[in-house]
Design a protein around this motif. Sequence first.
Motif, PDB file in Angstrom:
ATOM      1  N   PHE A   2       0.866  -1.173   0.000  1.00 56.91           N
ATOM      2  CA  PHE A   2       0.000   0.000   0.000  1.00 56.91           C
ATOM      3  C   PHE A   2       0.902   1.222   0.000  1.00 56.91           C
ATOM      4  O   PHE A   2       2.060   1.163   0.407  1.00 56.91           O
ATOM      5  CB  PHE A   2      -0.913  -0.024   1.232  1.00 56.91           C
ATOM      6  CG  PHE A   2      -1.912   1.090   1.289  1.00 56.91           C
ATOM      7  CD1 PHE A   2      -2.901   1.203   0.331  1.00 56.91           C
ATOM      8  CD2 PHE A   2      -1.851   2.043   2.288  1.00 56.91           C
ATOM      9  CE1 PHE A   2      -3.822   2.234   0.378  1.00 56.91           C
ATOM     10  CE2 PHE A   2      -2.767   3.067   2.345  1.00 56.91           C
ATOM     11  CZ  PHE A   2      -3.754   3.174   1.390  1.00 56.91           C
ATOM     12  N   ARG A   3       0.372   2.318  -0.416  1.00 54.12           N
ATOM     13  CA  ARG A   3       1.140   3.540  -0.631  1.00 54.12           C
ATOM     14  C   ARG A   3       1.943   3.984   0.593  1.00 54.12           C
ATOM     15  O   ARG A   3       3.059   4.472   0.458  1.00 54.12           O
ATOM     16  CB  ARG A   3       0.162   4.627  -1.045  1.00 54.12           C
ATOM     17  CG  ARG A   3       0.763   5.930  -1.373  1.00 54.12           C
ATOM     18  CD  ARG A   3      -0.318   6.829  -1.897  1.00 54.12           C
ATOM     19  NE  ARG A   3       0.177   8.175  -2.064  1.00 54.12           N
ATOM     20  CZ  ARG A   3      -0.558   9.153  -2.480  1.00 54.12           C
ATOM     21  NH1 ARG A   3      -1.817   8.960  -2.758  1.00 54.12           N
ATOM     22  NH2 ARG A   3      -0.048  10.345  -2.608  1.00 54.12           N
ATOM     23  N   TYR A   4       1.410   3.853   1.779  1.00 53.20           N
ATOM     24  CA  TYR A   4       2.048   4.386   2.987  1.00 53.20           C
ATOM     25  C   TYR A   4       2.636   3.305   3.890  1.00 53.20           C
ATOM     26  O   TYR A   4       2.854   3.553   5.063  1.00 53.20           O
ATOM     27  CB  TYR A   4       1.041   5.214   3.783  1.00 53.20           C
ATOM     28  CG  TYR A   4       0.431   6.336   2.982  1.00 53.20           C
ATOM     29  CD1 TYR A   4       1.211   7.391   2.544  1.00 53.20           C
ATOM     30  CD2 TYR A   4      -0.913   6.330   2.657  1.00 53.20           C
ATOM     31  CE1 TYR A   4       0.671   8.423   1.805  1.00 53.20           C
ATOM     32  CE2 TYR A   4      -1.478   7.353   1.917  1.00 53.20           C
ATOM     33  CZ  TYR A   4      -0.677   8.403   1.498  1.00 53.20           C
ATOM     34  OH  TYR A   4      -1.226   9.409   0.763  1.00 53.20           O
ATOM     35  N   ASP A   5       2.899   2.125   3.365  1.00 53.47           N
ATOM     36  CA  ASP A   5       3.410   1.036   4.203  1.00 53.47           C
ATOM     37  C   ASP A   5       4.753   1.381   4.849  1.00 53.47           C
ATOM     38  O   ASP A   5       4.966   1.122   6.029  1.00 53.47           O
ATOM     39  CB  ASP A   5       3.538  -0.250   3.403  1.00 53.47           C
ATOM     40  CG  ASP A   5       2.212  -0.955   3.218  1.00 53.47           C
ATOM     41  OD1 ASP A   5       1.214  -0.515   3.823  1.00 53.47           O
ATOM     42  OD2 ASP A   5       2.172  -1.940   2.457  1.00 53.47           O
ATOM     43  N   ALA A   6       5.665   1.951   4.081  1.00 49.68           N
ATOM     44  CA  ALA A   6       6.987   2.282   4.632  1.00 49.68           C
ATOM     45  C   ALA A   6       6.852   3.336   5.734  1.00 49.68           C
ATOM     46  O   ALA A   6       7.519   3.249   6.774  1.00 49.68           O
ATOM     47  CB  ALA A   6       7.917   2.772   3.531  1.00 49.68           C
ATOM     48  N   THR A   7       5.983   4.308   5.516  1.00 43.51           N
ATOM     49  CA  THR A   7       5.758   5.338   6.528  1.00 43.51           C
ATOM     50  C   THR A   7       5.170   4.729   7.791  1.00 43.51           C
ATOM     51  O   THR A   7       5.590   5.056   8.904  1.00 43.51           O
ATOM     52  CB  THR A   7       4.821   6.427   5.983  1.00 43.51           C
ATOM     53  OG1 THR A   7       5.367   6.943   4.778  1.00 43.51           O
ATOM     54  CG2 THR A   7       4.627   7.539   6.982  1.00 43.51           C
ATOM     55  N   LEU A   8       4.211   3.839   7.614  1.00 41.52           N
ATOM     56  CA  LEU A   8       3.578   3.192   8.767  1.00 41.52           C
ATOM     57  C   LEU A   8       4.601   2.383   9.559  1.00 41.52           C
ATOM     58  O   LEU A   8       4.638   2.450  10.791  1.00 41.52           O
ATOM     59  CB  LEU A   8       2.421   2.306   8.310  1.00 41.52           C
ATOM     60  CG  LEU A   8       1.627   1.611   9.408  1.00 41.52           C
ATOM     61  CD1 LEU A   8       0.999   2.632  10.345  1.00 41.52           C
ATOM     62  CD2 LEU A   8       0.553   0.731   8.799  1.00 41.52           C
ATOM     63  N   ARG A   9       5.446   1.637   8.853  1.00 47.72           N
ATOM     64  CA  ARG A   9       6.478   0.858   9.559  1.00 47.72           C
ATOM     65  C   ARG A   9       7.416   1.779  10.340  1.00 47.72           C
ATOM     66  O   ARG A   9       7.761   1.515  11.488  1.00 47.72           O
ATOM     67  CB  ARG A   9       7.267   0.004   8.567  1.00 47.72           C
ATOM     68  CG  ARG A   9       6.528  -1.221   8.094  1.00 47.72           C
ATOM     69  CD  ARG A   9       7.447  -2.151   7.310  1.00 47.72           C
ATOM     70  NE  ARG A   9       7.877  -1.569   6.059  1.00 47.72           N
ATOM     71  CZ  ARG A   9       7.232  -1.714   4.897  1.00 47.72           C
ATOM     72  NH1 ARG A   9       6.126  -2.417   4.848  1.00 47.72           N
ATOM     73  NH2 ARG A   9       7.700  -1.157   3.808  1.00 47.72           N
ATOM     74  N   ALA A  65      -8.888   1.564   2.010  1.00 48.81           N
ATOM     75  CA  ALA A  65      -8.477   1.070   0.695  1.00 48.81           C
ATOM     76  C   ALA A  65      -8.642  -0.445   0.580  1.00 48.81           C
ATOM     77  O   ALA A  65      -8.304  -1.022  -0.453  1.00 48.81           O
ATOM     78  CB  ALA A  65      -7.032   1.463   0.420  1.00 48.81           C
ATOM     79  N   GLY A  66      -9.142  -1.091   1.632  1.00 49.26           N
ATOM     80  CA  GLY A  66      -9.370  -2.533   1.572  1.00 49.26           C
ATOM     81  C   GLY A  66      -8.201  -3.378   2.017  1.00 49.26           C
ATOM     82  O   GLY A  66      -8.167  -4.572   1.775  1.00 49.26           O
ATOM     83  N   HIS A  67      -7.210  -2.758   2.655  1.00 52.67           N
ATOM     84  CA  HIS A  67      -6.039  -3.492   3.148  1.00 52.67           C
ATOM     85  C   HIS A  67      -6.197  -3.689   4.650  1.00 52.67           C
ATOM     86  O   HIS A  67      -5.694  -2.902   5.452  1.00 52.67           O
ATOM     87  CB  HIS A  67      -4.747  -2.723   2.855  1.00 52.67           C
ATOM     88  CG  HIS A  67      -4.441  -2.592   1.404  1.00 52.67           C
ATOM     89  ND1 HIS A  67      -3.712  -3.515   0.715  1.00 52.67           N
ATOM     90  CD2 HIS A  67      -4.792  -1.637   0.511  1.00 52.67           C
ATOM     91  CE1 HIS A  67      -3.615  -3.149  -0.540  1.00 52.67           C
ATOM     92  NE2 HIS A  67      -4.264  -2.001  -0.691  1.00 52.67           N
ATOM     93  N   GLY A  68      -6.877  -4.737   5.061  1.00 53.30           N
ATOM     94  CA  GLY A  68      -7.093  -4.988   6.475  1.00 53.30           C
ATOM     95  C   GLY A  68      -5.978  -5.770   7.129  1.00 53.30           C
ATOM     96  O   GLY A  68      -5.949  -5.930   8.336  1.00 53.30           O
ATOM     97  N   HIS A  69      -5.033  -6.249   6.328  1.00 52.14           N
ATOM     98  CA  HIS A  69      -3.918  -7.032   6.856  1.00 52.14           C
ATOM     99  C   HIS A  69      -2.791  -6.112   7.322  1.00 52.14           C
ATOM    100  O   HIS A  69      -2.787  -4.920   7.036  1.00 52.14           O
ATOM    101  CB  HIS A  69      -3.400  -7.977   5.773  1.00 52.14           C
ATOM    102  CG  HIS A  69      -2.958  -7.234   4.540  1.00 52.14           C
ATOM    103  ND1 HIS A  69      -3.858  -6.815   3.579  1.00 52.14           N
ATOM    104  CD2 HIS A  69      -1.747  -6.800   4.140  1.00 52.14           C
ATOM    105  CE1 HIS A  69      -3.209  -6.168   2.638  1.00 52.14           C
ATOM    106  NE2 HIS A  69      -1.923  -6.144   2.946  1.00 52.14           N
TER     107      HIS A  69
END
Length: 105
Positions: free
Chosen positions: A7-14, A78-82
């Motif tokens: 997802f677009r913000y995965d790196a930011t979230l991590r 966005a439908g990414h519940g994982h």
Amino acid sequence: MDGTPGFRYDATLRAVIRADAFLSAAVALLGMLSPVLIVLPVPPTAVTAIGVAAIAAALVLAALGAVTAVLLAARMRAGHGHAPPGLRLPLPAGMRPDLDGVPTP
């Protein structure tokens, strides 16, 4: 990567989750040292500086929590519940949650 699309913000979230965890640990360790301020004669200016630093750390932790909440809400919308691929929480082995249905080593 486990094959799950990113997802677009995965790196930011991590990065935000890791920063939040490490800052929380640092604040907890410093909080455990607070009895030293009571026992030892510490100048009042130092106590004030430590108090201001504690308030600043609390505000940073609150901001990191808000950013985490917004990013997780964006993922779910966005439908990414994982969990994001590659997310490793900096926790001892016994405390790591089962994020993808597969136990973390």
